[in-house]
Write a protein that holds these residues in place. Structure first.
Motif, short mmCIF file in Angstrom:
data_model
loop_
_atom_site.label_atom_id
_atom_site.label_comp_id
_atom_site.label_asym_id
_atom_site.label_seq_id
_atom_site.Cartn_x
_atom_site.Cartn_y
_atom_site.Cartn_z
N THR A 15 0.85 -1.19 0.00
CA THR A 15 0.00 0.00 0.00
C THR A 15 0.88 1.24 0.00
O THR A 15 1.96 1.25 0.61
N ILE A 16 0.43 2.27 -0.70
CA ILE A 16 1.17 3.53 -0.78
C ILE A 16 0.17 4.66 -0.54
O ILE A 16 -0.85 4.74 -1.22
N GLN A 17 0.46 5.51 0.41
CA GLN A 17 -0.34 6.71 0.63
C GLN A 17 0.43 7.90 0.08
O GLN A 17 1.44 8.32 0.64
N PHE A 18 -0.01 8.41 -1.06
CA PHE A 18 0.67 9.55 -1.67
C PHE A 18 0.24 10.84 -0.97
O PHE A 18 -0.93 11.02 -0.63
N PRO A 19 1.19 11.76 -0.76
CA PRO A 19 0.84 13.03 -0.10
C PRO A 19 0.29 14.04 -1.10
O PRO A 19 0.56 13.98 -2.30
N GLY A 113 -2.82 -2.69 -9.86
CA GLY A 113 -2.74 -1.52 -9.00
C GLY A 113 -4.10 -0.85 -8.94
O GLY A 113 -4.81 -0.79 -9.94
N ILE A 114 -4.48 -0.39 -7.76
CA ILE A 114 -5.73 0.35 -7.60
C ILE A 114 -5.42 1.66 -6.90
O ILE A 114 -4.73 1.68 -5.87
N TYR A 115 -5.90 2.76 -7.47
CA TYR A 115 -5.73 4.08 -6.86
C TYR A 115 -7.11 4.65 -6.56
O TYR A 115 -8.03 4.58 -7.38
N TYR A 116 -7.24 5.26 -5.37
CA TYR A 116 -8.53 5.77 -4.92
C TYR A 116 -8.54 7.30 -4.97
O TYR A 116 -7.71 7.96 -4.33
N ALA A 117 -9.47 7.84 -5.75
CA ALA A 117 -9.61 9.29 -5.88
C ALA A 117 -10.71 9.84 -4.97
O ALA A 117 -10.60 10.97 -4.48
N CYS A 118 -11.77 9.05 -4.74
CA CYS A 118 -12.89 9.51 -3.91
C CYS A 118 -13.51 8.30 -3.22
O CYS A 118 -14.00 7.38 -3.89
N THR A 119 -13.46 8.27 -1.89
CA THR A 119 -13.97 7.13 -1.13
C THR A 119 -14.67 7.62 0.13
O THR A 119 -14.65 8.82 0.44
N ALA A 120 -15.24 6.68 0.85
CA ALA A 120 -15.77 6.99 2.17
C ALA A 120 -14.63 7.40 3.10
O ALA A 120 -13.48 7.00 2.92
N VAL A 121 -14.94 8.20 4.11
CA VAL A 121 -13.96 8.63 5.11
C VAL A 121 -13.90 7.60 6.22
O VAL A 121 -14.93 7.13 6.71
N THR A 122 -12.69 7.21 6.61
CA THR A 122 -12.53 6.25 7.69
C THR A 122 -11.30 6.59 8.51
O THR A 122 -10.33 7.14 7.98
N ASP A 123 -11.34 6.27 9.80
CA ASP A 123 -10.19 6.44 10.68
C ASP A 123 -9.39 5.15 10.82
O ASP A 123 -8.38 5.13 11.51
N ARG A 124 -9.85 4.10 10.18
CA ARG A 124 -9.18 2.81 10.31
C ARG A 124 -7.89 2.80 9.49
O ARG A 124 -7.80 3.48 8.46
N PRO A 125 -6.89 2.03 9.90
CA PRO A 125 -5.71 1.88 9.05
C PRO A 125 -6.11 1.15 7.77
O PRO A 125 -7.07 0.36 7.77
N ILE A 173 -2.89 0.57 -3.91
CA ILE A 173 -2.55 -0.78 -3.47
C ILE A 173 -2.11 -1.58 -4.69
O ILE A 173 -2.67 -1.43 -5.78
N ILE A 174 -1.08 -2.40 -4.52
CA ILE A 174 -0.54 -3.24 -5.58
C ILE A 174 -0.51 -4.67 -5.09
O ILE A 174 -0.05 -4.95 -3.98
N PHE A 175 -0.99 -5.61 -5.92
CA PHE A 175 -0.95 -7.02 -5.56
C PHE A 175 -0.99 -7.87 -6.83
O PHE A 175 -1.33 -7.36 -7.90
N PRO A 176 -0.67 -9.16 -6.74
CA PRO A 176 -0.65 -10.00 -7.94
C PRO A 176 -2.04 -10.15 -8.55
O PRO A 176 -3.06 -10.20 -7.85
N ALA A 177 -2.08 -10.24 -9.87
CA ALA A 177 -3.36 -10.27 -10.58
C ALA A 177 -4.14 -11.55 -10.35
O ALA A 177 -5.34 -11.59 -10.58
N TYR A 178 -3.48 -12.62 -9.89
CA TYR A 178 -4.20 -13.87 -9.67
C TYR A 178 -5.06 -13.84 -8.41
O TYR A 178 -5.91 -14.72 -8.21
N VAL A 179 -4.86 -12.85 -7.54
CA VAL A 179 -5.61 -12.78 -6.29
C VAL A 179 -7.05 -12.36 -6.57
O VAL A 179 -7.31 -11.29 -7.12
#
Length: 214
Positions: A15-19, A113-125, A173-179
């Motif tokens: 996982t990568i959190q871009f600033p 790879g999946i990048y999120y531009a607009c999602t629900a707000v959460t305080d969870r890691p 988030i980046i992960f193998p395509a077979y998952v």
């Protein structure tokens, strides 16, 4: 940027959190409001249009492409993999209304790879390695990664057979395509917007005479 990597099932997940992505995310959301060819019918159809083709004319897509390539390099480094000559890219969107979800599926590629531009707000890691949350508690637009081993939940040595990912804007988030993975229903009154990138790695070709097919 804040980079974390995990090994579940075992499967490498990064996982990568871009600033400072607020402007980029706003431009990506605006793109879908202004371009009628990118309406909701386009959602989840990677063969309809490769959004990478817009990189030459849409700066936000060019920036997103660069970020995805950076993410792929992070995953390969974490896995200790070297040697690809290059990569083919296929970029498409997942734009969800309230109540919409994505069924369990995987991708015909090497990495996702999946990048999120607009999602629900959460305080969870984004990912809690020790989280034992109930599989059937859907959450709001949660990405669920499923153990690729068939019937893994039936074995006594399986510690967990899924991982829940709680997205937030600016996260990749980046992960193998077979998952196999799925997305639980979006519960907000706005369009949830994510971008998926299929990475198909190109490897050096060996000698043509090494493995004759005759």
């Amino acid at each position: 940027m804040d980079v974390s990597n995990f090994a579940f099932f075992p499967t490498r997940v990064v996982t990568i959190q871009f600033p400072e992505t607020e402007r980029l995310n706003a431009e990506l959301c605006e793109l879908f409001e202004q371009r009628p060819e990118l309406d909701d019918r386009f959602n989840l159809h990677p063969d309809a249009m490769n959004l990478v083709r817009l990189a030459e004319t849409v700066p936000a897509i060019e920036q997103l492409r660069s970020m995805f390539l950076s993410g792929a390099r992070q995953w390969l480094d974490a896995e200790g993999m070297t040697g690809p000559d290059g990569v083919d890219l296929l970029l498409f969107s997942n734009r969800s209304r309230r109540g919409e979800s994505t069924i369990v599926h995987n991708h015909q590629a090497d990495l996702i790879g999946i990048y999120y531009a607009c999602t629900a707000v959460t305080d969870r890691p984004p990912i809690d390695p020790a989280d034992g949350e109930d599989y059937f508690n859907p959450g709001d637009g949660v990405l669920v990664l499923h153990d690729p081993r068939f019937n893994a939940n039936l074995t006594a040595v399986c510690q967990r057979d899924h991982v829940k990912v709680f997205p937030r804007p600016g996260m990749m988030i980046i992960f193998p395509a077979y998952v196999w993975h799925s997305v639980t229903p979006h519960q907000g009154d706005f369009h949830r917007l994510a971008f998926a990138m299929n990475f198909t790695l190109r490897w050096p070709a060996g000698p043509a005479e090494a493995f004759p097919l005759t």
